[in-house]
Design an enzyme around this catalytic site. Structure first.
Site, short mmCIF file in Angstrom:
data_model
loop_
_atom_site.label_atom_id
_atom_site.label_comp_id
_atom_site.label_asym_id
_atom_site.label_seq_id
_atom_site.Cartn_x
_atom_site.Cartn_y
_atom_site.Cartn_z
N GLU A 198 22.77 6.64 28.26
CA GLU A 198 22.18 6.07 27.04
C GLU A 198 23.17 5.11 26.39
O GLU A 198 24.35 5.12 26.74
CB GLU A 198 21.82 7.20 26.06
CG GLU A 198 23.05 7.91 25.53
CD GLU A 198 22.79 9.33 25.04
OE1 GLU A 198 21.95 10.03 25.63
OE2 GLU A 198 23.46 9.72 24.07
N ASP A 245 27.37 1.30 18.25
CA ASP A 245 28.63 0.91 17.62
C ASP A 245 28.48 1.01 16.10
O ASP A 245 28.20 0.03 15.42
CB ASP A 245 28.98 -0.52 18.04
CG ASP A 245 30.43 -0.82 17.79
OD1 ASP A 245 31.18 0.10 17.43
OD2 ASP A 245 30.82 -1.99 17.95
N CYS A 258 36.91 -34.40 -7.06
CA CYS A 258 37.62 -34.32 -5.78
C CYS A 258 36.66 -34.70 -4.66
O CYS A 258 35.55 -34.15 -4.55
CB CYS A 258 38.15 -32.90 -5.59
SG CYS A 258 38.79 -32.59 -3.94
N CYS A 316 40.65 -26.04 -6.44
CA CYS A 316 40.89 -27.37 -6.97
C CYS A 316 39.83 -27.55 -8.04
O CYS A 316 38.64 -27.45 -7.75
CB CYS A 316 40.69 -28.39 -5.85
SG CYS A 316 40.55 -30.07 -6.47
N GLU A 347 0.85 -1.20 0.00
CA GLU A 347 0.00 0.00 0.00
C GLU A 347 0.88 1.25 0.00
O GLU A 347 0.62 2.23 -0.69
CB GLU A 347 -0.93 -0.01 1.23
CG GLU A 347 -1.97 -1.11 1.14
CD GLU A 347 -2.79 -1.25 2.41
OE1 GLU A 347 -4.01 -1.43 2.28
OE2 GLU A 347 -2.22 -1.20 3.52
N TYR A 348 1.94 1.16 0.80
CA TYR A 348 2.92 2.26 0.80
C TYR A 348 3.45 2.46 -0.62
O TYR A 348 3.51 3.58 -1.13
CB TYR A 348 4.06 1.94 1.78
CG TYR A 348 5.19 2.94 1.72
CD1 TYR A 348 5.17 4.08 2.52
CD2 TYR A 348 6.26 2.75 0.84
CE1 TYR A 348 6.19 5.01 2.44
CE2 TYR A 348 7.28 3.68 0.76
CZ TYR A 348 7.24 4.81 1.56
OH TYR A 348 8.25 5.73 1.47
N LYS A 371 32.79 1.40 28.58
CA LYS A 371 32.90 0.35 27.56
C LYS A 371 32.60 -1.01 28.16
O LYS A 371 33.11 -1.35 29.23
CB LYS A 371 34.31 0.35 26.97
CG LYS A 371 34.69 1.66 26.32
CD LYS A 371 34.29 1.72 24.88
CE LYS A 371 35.36 1.07 24.03
NZ LYS A 371 35.11 1.29 22.60
N ARG A 416 32.59 12.04 10.22
CA ARG A 416 33.34 12.71 11.28
C ARG A 416 34.66 13.26 10.74
O ARG A 416 35.09 14.34 11.11
CB ARG A 416 33.61 11.72 12.42
CG ARG A 416 34.43 12.31 13.53
CD ARG A 416 34.58 11.34 14.69
NE ARG A 416 35.28 11.98 15.78
CZ ARG A 416 36.60 12.05 15.87
NH1 ARG A 416 37.35 11.54 14.92
NH2 ARG A 416 37.18 12.65 16.89
N LYS A 435 25.84 3.35 23.90
CA LYS A 435 26.89 3.81 22.99
C LYS A 435 26.77 2.95 21.73
O LYS A 435 27.11 1.77 21.73
CB LYS A 435 28.27 3.64 23.64
CG LYS A 435 29.39 4.19 22.80
CD LYS A 435 30.69 4.24 23.60
CE LYS A 435 31.81 4.88 22.81
NZ LYS A 435 32.08 4.26 21.52
N TYR A 465 21.85 11.57 18.68
CA TYR A 465 21.91 11.65 20.14
C TYR A 465 22.50 12.93 20.71
O TYR A 465 22.74 13.02 21.91
CB TYR A 465 22.69 10.45 20.70
CG TYR A 465 24.00 10.19 19.98
CD1 TYR A 465 25.03 11.12 20.00
CD2 TYR A 465 24.18 9.02 19.24
CE1 TYR A 465 26.21 10.89 19.33
CE2 TYR A 465 25.36 8.79 18.56
CZ TYR A 465 26.37 9.73 18.60
OH TYR A 465 27.54 9.52 17.93
N CYS A 484 42.59 -34.19 -2.86
CA CYS A 484 42.80 -35.08 -4.01
C CYS A 484 44.19 -34.91 -4.63
O CYS A 484 44.53 -35.61 -5.57
CB CYS A 484 41.72 -34.86 -5.06
SG CYS A 484 41.90 -33.31 -5.96
N CYS A 541 45.88 -29.71 -4.09
CA CYS A 541 44.68 -29.87 -3.27
C CYS A 541 44.99 -30.78 -2.08
O CYS A 541 45.51 -31.88 -2.27
CB CYS A 541 43.55 -30.47 -4.11
SG CYS A 541 42.12 -30.91 -3.11
S1 IVH Z 1 28.24 11.70 22.50
C1 IVH Z 1 30.96 15.38 22.28
N1 IVH Z 1 26.62 9.65 22.57
O1 IVH Z 1 31.17 7.20 20.37
C2 IVH Z 1 30.20 14.15 22.53
N2 IVH Z 1 28.63 9.44 21.32
O2 IVH Z 1 34.29 8.54 21.15
C3 IVH Z 1 29.69 13.53 21.31
N3 IVH Z 1 28.85 7.29 20.15
O3 IVH Z 1 32.54 9.66 18.34
C4 IVH Z 1 29.53 12.08 21.43
N4 IVH Z 1 26.93 6.43 20.84
O4 IVH Z 1 30.61 8.32 17.40
C5 IVH Z 1 27.79 10.12 22.12
N5 IVH Z 1 25.05 7.92 22.68
C6 IVH Z 1 26.21 8.41 22.23
C7 IVH Z 1 27.05 7.67 21.38
C8 IVH Z 1 28.26 8.20 20.96
C9 IVH Z 1 28.02 6.23 20.10
C10 IVH Z 1 30.15 7.37 19.47
C11 IVH Z 1 30.41 8.65 18.75
C12 IVH Z 1 31.70 9.18 19.32
C13 IVH Z 1 32.27 7.98 20.00
C14 IVH Z 1 32.98 8.32 21.28
#
Ligand code: IVH
Length: 700
Positions: free
Chosen positions: A136, A140, A462, A457, A58-59, A345, A159, A138, A249, A442, A439
Site C-alpha cells: 500500500e 507522507d 522605486c 524599500c 443542503e448539508y 522509498k 506519535r 506510504k 492503515y 533605486c 535598495c
Molecule cells: S505501517 C508498525 N503503513 O511511515 C508499523 N506506516 O517509519 C506501523 N506511514 O511511522 C507503520 N504510510 O507514520 C505504515 N501505509 C503505511 C504508512 C506508514 C505512512 C508512516 C508511519 C510510520 C512511518 C514509517
C-alpha cells in the site's frame, strides 16, 4: 459501509428531512436521530468516498437544523453528534498519551535488491518458500494513533517518541474523515487502537501557502510539515479550517467483547484494512494489493511511483507488509522495526548543491527577498537553480554562507526549498551573506519595522515596485488585460510610453504602432482589452491596486462595504477592523493606502479615465421594513451567515454600519459576541437583538 439499500433509504430520509426543514416542520424529538444519521451518511459520502449525493448548502441546512435543536434541547446532545466536532475556545496544553502498543518506525529500502534481501530473510525466518504480501502507499504526513472504545472515539494522539505521544483528541475531531463513532460492537470488538497518517492534500496545501505568501510570510516547506504543525495548533477552529484528511492503515491492538470470537477479517492485514473501511474509516482498501512473492511486489511499487504526481496527496514510497497476522507475530520485531514490514522509498526529491550567490529582489510592496542561486540540480524531474529564502531570518536560521553545500528538497509540485546547509563540509573559503542596507534597484535606504521579518524599500516610485504594481494590475485575476504582460510593460516602461497605472489607459498608440512586432491586429486587441478592463467590477479593481495583505477575498469584502471606493478615505482604523475578516494588520495597511495623497490622486485619475470606482449595488437602496434603520452584526448567528444577514438588511432598505456608535440602531448579536456587544451595552439608544428578533423585523 452502507449497502445499496441503505443508501437509498438514507437518501429518502434526507429528502424528507430537507422538506421538513423547508416547511419548518422538524420535530426535535422525532427527527434528531434521523438528522444525525443523515449527516453522518453525507459526511461519509463526501469525506471518505469523495462522492457527495447532496449539495453543500443542503448539508448545511440539515446541519444547522440539528444545531438549533441541540441548542434548544441540550438534554438531547450526544458526544458523537456530527455537531460535536466544533470545539470552542483554545486548548491549553496537550497531555501525555501513552500508546497501548509502541509506535515503531519502519525499516527503509531504496532499491530492488534491498527488497529481495528483506524477502529472503523473512522467508528464512518463516521457513516458507513464498510469503503473501500486502502492498500500500506510504502516506507522507504526520502519524497519529486513535483509540475507540465502546463504539466511540476515545482518544487521538500524536506519535511522540513512539511510546508516549501528545493527546490531541480535540484537533483530531476537526478531521472530517475521522468518524466520531463506529460500530465496533457489530464486529465483536470492545476497543481498538489504530494508526494512520494525517495529511493536507496538495490542493489545500497550495491554498494555505498562497495565503501565507499573500501575507508576506514564508510558506510551509511541504504538506508533511503542514500536517504535523496543524495537529499541534491550540485553536481547534483553525485546525478545522486547514481541511486535514486522515488515512488509517493499521490496527495495532484490539480487545473483543466478552465471549465474542475474533472477527475473520482480523486474520490478515488486508482484511483489517477492509474492516476499517467497513467501519467507516478511510483506509487504503482501493490502493492496496496482495501479491505472492517479492517480484510482483517490486513491479507494483514501480507502477505506483509512476502515478505519484497524479495523486491528490503526497506519498513518499510504498509499504510492504506480511499479510497473515499470525506470521507477522511469528516474525516479531527488532528493537526499532517490525520484521514483518518494510518501506520502499521512492527516488528522493532532495539533492545537494552549492550555494553560489544570493540575489536580493524587490517585490511589489517593496519587500526585499533574498533568492539563493545554486548550482543547478535535477530534483524529481525539474532542474532547480533558484530558491527563495523569504527573509533575513531564514538565512540566519539555516546558517547559510556563500559557497556552502546545501540540501535542497522539492516535494511534488511544491516550490523548492533549502532544508539546511552542511557546515561539516566547509573549506574555510565560504563567505558570510551580507544583507544590503540600500535598495538594489533605486538605492534608497531599506527599513524594517519591529513587527516584520522583511526589509523594505519604502520609496513608492522605486522602479522595481512601479513595474511590479503594473504587472499585478493587469494580471488575470486582477484587471485581466491580455496583451499587456510583463515583457510588454517592461518594454513600454523602458521606452517611456508607460510610467504608472493610470498611464495604461493613456498609451501613446501612435508611437506604439511604429514599434517592430506591433501589427494593427495586436494593437486593436490590446486597445480592446484595455477598454474592456474599465468595466471590471469594483472588487477586481481593489485587488488590482495591490494593497498589502488585500487578496481577492478581502477585496470583495471591501467592495461590499462602500458606495464609492474613495469612501475609504473617511474610514477610521476602527471602522476597517470591524469589517469581516479584517484584522489589525490588514486594517493598518488599508488605512495607510487610503491616507496616502498619491494613491488618492491615482484613484481620481483612474475615475476620470472611465474606471468604475462606484459600487453599483450600493446605489440601489431598497425600500422596505428596515428603511432608515442602521444595523451591525457581531458573533455567530444560529442560522444566517454574516453576508446573508447583511444582504437582508440592504435588500430591505436598512443600512449597515462598520462600528458601534450612537448612530447605530440595532446590534444583532450571535454566539461568542465580543467587544462590540460590550460597547453597545453602554449606549442605551442601541437595541441589542438576536437573530430571531432581527428576522421578525425584516418580515414585519
Ligand atoms: S505501517 C508498525 N503503513 O511511515 C508499523 N506506516 O517509519 C506501523 N506511514 O511511522 C507503520 N504510510 O507514520 C505504515 N501505509 C503505511 C504508512 C506508514 C505512512 C508512516 C508511519 C510510520 C512511518 C514509517
Amino acid at each position: 459501509m452502507y449497502a445499496t439499500g441503505q443508501t437509498k433509504s438514507l437518501q429518502q430520509l434526507t429528502t424528507a428531512l430537507l422538506d421538513k426543514v423547508k416547511k419548518e416542520k422538524i420535530s426535535p424529538k422525532d427527527d434528531i436521530a434521523g438528522l444525525r444519521e443523515a449527516l453522518r451518511f453525507h459526511e461519509y459520502r463526501y469525506y471518505i468516498l469523495n462522492d457527495p449525493l447532496i449539495a453543500d448548502f443542503e448539508y448545511d441546512q440539515l446541519y444547522k437544523s440539528l444545531e438549533k435543536i441541540e441548542a434548544q434541547h441540550p438534554e438531547l446532545l450526544t458526544s458523537d453528534s456530527p455537531t460535536m466536532r466544533v470545539a470552542k475556545g483554545l486548548t491549553k496544553e496537550f497531555p501525555p498519551a501513552p500508546h497501548l502498543v509502541p509506535m515503531l518506525s519502519l525499516e527503509n529500502s531504496y532499491n530492488e535488491q534491498d527488497l529481495i534481501d528483506w524477502d529472503r530473510k523473512a522467508r528464512e525466518l518463516a521457513k516458507a518458500n513464498q510469503i503473501e504480501y500486502c502492498v500500500e502507499p506510504k502516506f507522507d504526513g504526520a502519524s497519529i494513533s486513535l483509540i475507540y472504545e465502546n463504539d466511540l472515539l476515545a482518544r487521538g494522539a500524536t506519535r511522540g517518541n513512539g511510546v508516549t505521544g501528545d493527546e490531541i483528541t480535540i484537533n483530531i475531531k476537526q478531521i472530517r474523515s475521522v468518524p466520531l463513532s463506529v460500530k465496533l460492537s457489530e464486529y465483536g470488538l470492545q476497543q481498538i487502537e489504530i494508526r494512520g497518517e494525517v495529511l493536507l492534500n496538495k490542493a489545500n496545501f497550495k491554498k494555505y501557502n498562497d495565503q501565507l505568501v499573500e501575507q508576506n510570510l514564508p510558506p510551509l516547506a511541504n504538506p508533511r510539515n503542514a500536517a504535523a504543525g496543524s495537529l499541534r495548533i491550540k485553536d481547534p477552529k483553525e485546525v478545522s479550517r486547514r481541511n486535514l484528511e486522515a488515512f488509517l492503515y493499521h490496527i495495532s491492538h484490539y480487545a473483543t467483547l466478552p465471549g465474542a470470537p475474533v472477527h475473520k477479517l482480523l486474520e490478515t492485514h488486508s482484511g483489517s484494512l477492509e474492516l476499517l473501511w467497513e467501519l467507516g474509516f478511510r483506509s487504503p482498501v482501493k490502493e492496496k494489493q496482495i501479491f505472492k512473492g517479492i517480484e510482483a511486489v517490486i513491479k507494483y511499487c514501480h507502477e505506483f511511483e509512476e502515478k505519484r504526481d497524479d495523486l491528490p496527496y503526497e506519498i513518499d514510497g510504498m509499504v510492504i507488509k506480511v499479510n497473515q497476522l499470525e506470521l507477522q507475530d511469528q516474525l516479531g520485531m527488532t528493537t526499532h522495526h517490525p520484521r514483518w514490514a518494510i518501506a520502499y522509498k521512492f527516488a528522493a526529491r532532495q539533492a545537494t548543491s552549492k550555494l553560489k550567490a544570493i540575489e536580493f529582489q524587490v517585490g511589489r510592496t517593496g519587500s526585499i527577498t533574498p533568492v539563493a542561486k545554486i548550482e543547478p540540480v535535477p530534483i524529481g524531474g525539474v532542474t532547480v537553480g533558484s530558491i527563495s529564502l523569504f527573509n533575513e531570518e531564514v538565512i540566519r536560521e539555516k546558517d547559510l554562507m556563500i559557497g556552502d553545500t546545501v540540501l535542497v528538497e522539492r516535494a511534488g509540485d511544491v516550490i523548492p526549498y533549502i532544508v539546511k546547509s552542511l557546515p561539516e563540509v566547509r573549506t574555510g573559503k565560504e563567505q558570510a551573506i551580507v544583507f544590503p542596507t540600500k535598495c538594489p534597484v533605486c538605492h534608497d535606504k531599506l527599513v524594517k519595522t519591529p513587527d516584520e521579518a522583511v526589509w523594505r524599500c519604502v520609496n513608492i516610485s522605486c522602479e522595481a515596485q512601479v513595474l511590479l504594481r503594473m504587472i499585478h494590475f493587469t494580471s488575470k485575476d486582477a484587471m485581466d488585460i491580455r496583451g499587456l504582460g510583463e515583457a510588454i510593460i517592461q518594454k513600454f516602461y523602458d521606452l517611456g510610453f508607460l510610467k504608472d497605472i493610470p498611464g495604461i489607459y493613456e498609451l501613446p498608440y501612435d508611437k506604439i504602432r511604429s514599434l517592430e512586432g506591433f501589427g494593427e491586429k495586436s494593437m486593436t486587441n490590446l486597445q480592446a482589452a484595455i477598454t474592456a478592463s474599465k468595466e471590471q467590477p469594483l472588487h477586481r479593481l481593489i485587488y488590482a491596486l495591490g494593497i498589502r495583505y488585500v487578496g481577492e477575498t478581502t477585496a470583495k469584502t471591501l467592495a461590499h462595504a462602500v458606495k464609492h471606493l474613495l469612501d475609504f478615505a473617511q474610514f477610521s482604523l476602527e471602522d476597517l477592523k470591524n469589517l469581516e475578516d479584517v484584522g489589525p494588520k490588514v486594517a493598518g495597511s488599508i488605512y495607510q493606502f487610503f491616507h496616502n495623497p498619491d494613491n488618492i490622486h491615482m484613484l481620481q485619475q483612474l475615475e476620470a479615465l472611465g474606471l468604475k470606482l462606484k459600487n453599483d449595488k450600493k446605489d440601489l437602496v431598497a425600500d422596505g421594513n428596515l428603511t432608515g434603520q442602521t444595523f451591525l452584526f457581531t458573533g455567530t448567528l444560529p442560522t444566517l451567515k454574516r453576508n446573508e444577514a447583511e444582504a437582508l438588511v440592504e435588500a430591505n432598505g436598512g443600512k449597515l454600519l462598520g462600528s458601534v456608535s450612537s448612530k447605530l440602531n440595532y446590534l444583532v448579536a450571535g454566539e461568542e459576541a465580543g467587544s462590540k456587544l460590550e460597547k453597545a451595552k453602554k449606549i442605551t439608544s442601541i437595541k441589542i437583538i438576536n437573530e430571531a428578533e432581527f428576522l421578525s423585523l425584516v418580515n414585519r
